[in-house]
Design an enzyme around this catalytic site. Sequence first.
Site, PDB file in Angstrom:
ATOM      1  N   ASP A 106       0.851  -1.178   0.000  1.00  0.00           N
ATOM      2  CA  ASP A 106       0.000   0.000   0.000  1.00  0.00           C
ATOM      3  C   ASP A 106       0.898   1.242   0.000  1.00  0.00           C
ATOM      4  OD1 ASP A 106      -2.957   0.994   0.581  1.00  0.00           O
ATOM      5  OD2 ASP A 106      -1.586   2.235   1.757  1.00  0.00           O
ATOM      6  N   ILE A 107       0.589   2.197  -0.894  1.00  0.00           N
ATOM      7  CA  ILE A 107       1.382   3.430  -0.980  1.00  0.00           C
ATOM      8  C   ILE A 107       0.986   4.338   0.170  1.00  0.00           C
ATOM      9  CG2 ILE A 107       1.963   5.420  -2.408  1.00  0.00           C
ATOM     10  CD1 ILE A 107       1.178   3.781  -4.842  1.00  0.00           C
ATOM     11  N   GLU A 114      -4.667   2.010  -4.465  1.00  0.00           N
ATOM     12  CA  GLU A 114      -3.203   2.095  -4.397  1.00  0.00           C
ATOM     13  C   GLU A 114      -2.591   0.825  -3.811  1.00  0.00           C
ATOM     14  OE1 GLU A 114      -4.713   4.123  -0.578  1.00  0.00           O
ATOM     15  OE2 GLU A 114      -5.362   3.752  -2.641  1.00  0.00           O
TER      16      GLU A 114
END
Length: 534
Positions: free
Chosen positions: A415-416, A458
């Site tokens: 996950d960004i 994301e």
Amino acid sequence: MGTHKPQKLSRLMFFILVLFSLLLSLSISFHFVTFYFPQQLASAEQFLREKNNVVTVYIEGYFKEIVDSITILAGDPDLPVIPWVRQDQKERILHTFKEFQSANANIYYIYAGYIDGSLLINNYEPPPGYDVTVRPWYRAVMDQPEKGKLVTGLLYREAKTNELLLSTIHILENPKRGFTGAVAIDSYIESISSLIQARSSFYKTSYSFICNSQGELLVHPRQELVGKHIQDLISFTRGKIEPAQFIEYTFENVHKIAYISSIPLTGWLIFTVVNKQEITGPIIHNMIFYILLVIILCIGFSLIMAAGWYHWFMKPLILLHRQLELMVNTTEPIPELTFPHNEIGEIAKNIEKLTATALFNKNRELAQKNAMLEHLAVHDFLTGQYNRRKIDELLQLEYERYQRYREPFSLIMIDIDHFKQLNDTLGHHSGDLVLQELAHLVRSHIRNADAFGRWGGEEFLIILFNTPGPEAAHLAEKLCGLVASHHFSVPRALTISLGVGEMRPGESLDVFLCRVDDNLYRAKESGRNQIYFE
């Protein structure tokens, strides 16, 4: 000489085509009678079998849950000795009964009876003269008590309301006092009947019913038949009552088809029934319609063929015959004739060439578009990596392979960090660029054999085949550092959080994914820009 001979030939060809069409019609009709009808009937029986299986699975699940509940209750050390314990212990057991009833809407009553004649139940006042020890549910396990004895689906009438109930009973025993009584869970027959009818079939006359191994009806949409013996109600015309069999019988002068299955947990037989007329009627009507349609089409085809045969073949021959007669019988100049069949042959050759070229180009264009569609069906349009659908498919395949061979595999969920903030401040275009760059960076630093795709938003997911958890955690650390040190095309540093997990024996795929997702959440909760692996 006249022209009657060619005309006779044309009529002969016409009659030959008509005879051919009639023979073709008879052949197709015979096929319908000998193949279509049995095939359609087999399809209907297959549908009946599948619907029966749906009901069977439902009933198995229904009573499996009740059996599990009563087994848990029977294992409570206080329940077998209720007549000899304190009041607070009785209240605890009654509260437990309430909790089980609240958790399962299919439970009608939960109660226990003991050798001293006492009854433990919530919100129920027995009728005068009520004796626990003579009730059918009590005697089912206590007449011949055995350790761990369990009876499922006993049909009996409730003492006050006289309504029919299905009872599941477990014997109660104590190391010091021996067999002390029975605990029972009742199910309401009408409720079970309503639920299984909703799962029967789309056929209007279809329904399901249940009988025990002795042929006594336990569940039926017509309540007045419950408790009667099936042999007394129907007349068999085909087959006999055995699991995994089709039978035909007459009930109230209506011919019916039924499929039978059994439930090993209870020993019951489940019948899914439909009126035979509802199955065979539409098949016969369709068969007659199609046979008539085929006959009409064949006759029409013959008429068209006869007309075409005359125009393209017989007419030029007749003209040629006349031309030859003129040549033999007259000295006058003979006008030149043009025969259409030569011209048609030339046109056909040209059309074939044009069609072949056009078809080749269309096939090539179609193949290219199909390849593009196949790619789009399994790849994310933005990042070019696998999409969620493809990742789900690969996960299921790897899970099934793990179940068979027990070869380890691990997942990394990425996950960004602060991606929403990036979108809000720099815009969605910058966010898209980051997703593309990150996908390319990750893909270039994992094995070609590993599956990598966009999980959603994301988030990305990596499936590491034949990889234990510690190796996956090492790779995750490497990816975390690579992203932190990479210079993205946006004017800010980016980091990622990673959740890592290895598939465990006995763990379902959904639980595994939840565990990896929890690990990702812990990584973010611990400050982001790190991995979490337990």
